[in-house]
Design an enzyme around this catalytic site. Structure first.
Site, PDB file in Angstrom:
ATOM      1  N   ARG A  90       2.916  -2.649   0.649  1.00 21.01           N
ATOM      2  CA  ARG A  90       1.645  -1.948   1.029  1.00 21.01           C
ATOM      3  C   ARG A  90       1.776  -0.894  -0.287  1.00 21.01           C
ATOM      4  O   ARG A  90       2.646   0.106  -0.380  1.00 21.01           O
ATOM      5  CB  ARG A  90       1.159  -1.113   2.035  1.00 21.01           C
ATOM      6  N   ILE A  91       0.463  -0.138  -0.477  1.00 20.96           N
ATOM      7  CA  ILE A  91       0.009   1.053  -1.270  1.00 20.96           C
ATOM      8  C   ILE A  91      -0.954   1.477  -0.211  1.00 20.96           C
ATOM      9  O   ILE A  91      -1.983   1.205  -0.294  1.00 20.96           O
ATOM     10  CB  ILE A  91      -0.400   0.894  -2.645  1.00 20.96           C
ATOM     11  N   SER A  92      -1.221   2.770  -0.782  1.00 25.22           N
ATOM     12  CA  SER A  92      -2.627   3.687   0.410  1.00 25.22           C
ATOM     13  C   SER A  92      -4.431   3.192  -1.261  1.00 25.22           C
ATOM     14  O   SER A  92      -5.273   3.370  -0.250  1.00 25.22           O
ATOM     15  CB  SER A  92      -2.111   5.126   0.335  1.00 25.22           C
ATOM     16  N   THR A  93      -3.255   3.608  -2.316  1.00 24.54           N
ATOM     17  CA  THR A  93      -5.032   3.386  -3.564  1.00 24.54           C
ATOM     18  C   THR A  93      -4.032   3.474  -4.980  1.00 24.54           C
ATOM     19  O   THR A  93      -3.071   2.760  -5.004  1.00 24.54           O
ATOM     20  CB  THR A  93      -4.218   5.501  -3.682  1.00 24.54           C
ATOM     21  N   GLN A  96      -1.655   5.391  -7.439  1.00 24.26           N
ATOM     22  CA  GLN A  96       0.717   4.683  -6.780  1.00 24.26           C
ATOM     23  C   GLN A  96       0.825   2.589  -7.797  1.00 24.26           C
ATOM     24  O   GLN A  96       0.011   2.158  -7.727  1.00 24.26           O
ATOM     25  CB  GLN A  96       0.383   4.153  -4.690  1.00 24.26           C
TER      26      GLN A  96
END
Length: 298
Positions: A90-93, A96
């Site tokens: 997972r990445i938030s933005t 990334q």
């Protein structure tokens, strides 16, 4: 010895909740037909077929026809218990990059990978939900299942969120593995790794206490500064006087009193207050009056 790929696949019950075809039978569709290909979760239980994108159902099973259960073929030897490794990245933005996580997870020998770009502030994470659902499906077949994550913060930021995921894994007897970070390694919720899940629980309890203490501190500070707690104040002295008259002299109910009152300021100007607001206003007045009556005079 079974050598036909489709028979190897059919030696397992399909773990998909929408299919659940028994051993010896092809997969089925939600409309009750023989599917055109076996569900991914099913043929990935066969080590020799894990790299396949799909396994077609042979003509002998009559794809597209009405599905019926077929006799179970006995295996020459009992199935060997296997481990299924599911990965979550997972990445938030968008700024990334996720490829480094994916590369590390694939290098660790995972069978399926779920990935998404979503903030931990979002309550529902579709790919995380799908990964946990798949883990439970495989576990229901008796397979040993491990959820592999690059590092703890990819699983969740807050202690409460981590505890929720940990409890789901523990209840389903699914192991958790971190590739990097201070908690790197495999953690078995029912064995020596149970300490990790206890750690998550302690973190969550500490976070709950911290949030509660900060909330109480904020409310106490607001009270000392004369600020109202629980939202914008909509009552005033005139409204209180009217409400007291309607209650004490006309003996109206809270709902009837609220329908006679009008808010004069703020965003709700021109609206009637809620009966609960009237009840709170009258209760606070009665409490203040009772306190003043009990106080000794000079």
């Amino acid at each position: 010895m079974i050598t036909d790929p489709y028979r190897l696949v059919e030696s397992h019950v399909c773990p998909m909740s929408t299919c659940q075809a028994p051993a010896g039978s092809p997969c089925r569709t939600t409309s009750g037909k023989v599917a055109l290909k076996y569900h991914t979760a099913r043929f990935q239980l066969v080590p020799a077929l894990r790299s396949e994108l799909h396994v077609a159902i042979p003509a002998v099973r009559h794809p597209g026809s009405v599905w019926t259960a077929l006799p179970v073929q006995k295996l020459a030897a009992p199935a060997v218990p296997m481990e299924v490794r599911l990965a979550y990245a997972r990445i938030s933005t968008r700024t990334q990059e996720i490829q480094s996580q994916v590369d590390a997870l694939e290098a660790s020998g995972v069978h399926r990978l779920f990935q998404e770009q979503i903030s931990t502030r979002v309550r529902e994470r579709p790919e995380m939900k799908a990964a946990l659902a798949a883990a439970r499906e495989y576990r229901s077949l008796g397979a040993k299942v491990t959820l592999v994550v690059h590092e703890m913060k990819r699983l969740g930021r807050g202690a409460l969120e981590l505890l929720k995921v940990a409890e789901e894994l523990r209840d389903a007897e699914i192991e958790l593995e971190f590739l990097t970070g201070p908690l790197a390694g495999k953690h078995d919720p029912s064995g020596h790794g149970a300490a990790l899940f206890a750690f998550f629980a302690a973190m969550a309890e500490s976070e709950r206490d911290y949030i509660r203490d900060k909330t109480l501190e904020g409310q106490e500070t607001a009270r000392k500064n004369g600020k109202a707690i629980g939202g914008v104040k909509v009552s005033d002295d005139d409204m209180l006087a009217t409400a007291l008259r309607l209650r004490d002299q006309e003996h109206l109910s809270l709902r009837e009193i609220a329908s006679r009152l009008v808010i004069r300021t703020g965003k709700k100007r021109g609206q009637h207050p809620a009966p609960a607001t009237v009840m709170r206003m009258l209760r606070e007045h009665d409490e203040q009056t009772a306190t003043a009556t009990l106080e000794p005079t000079a």
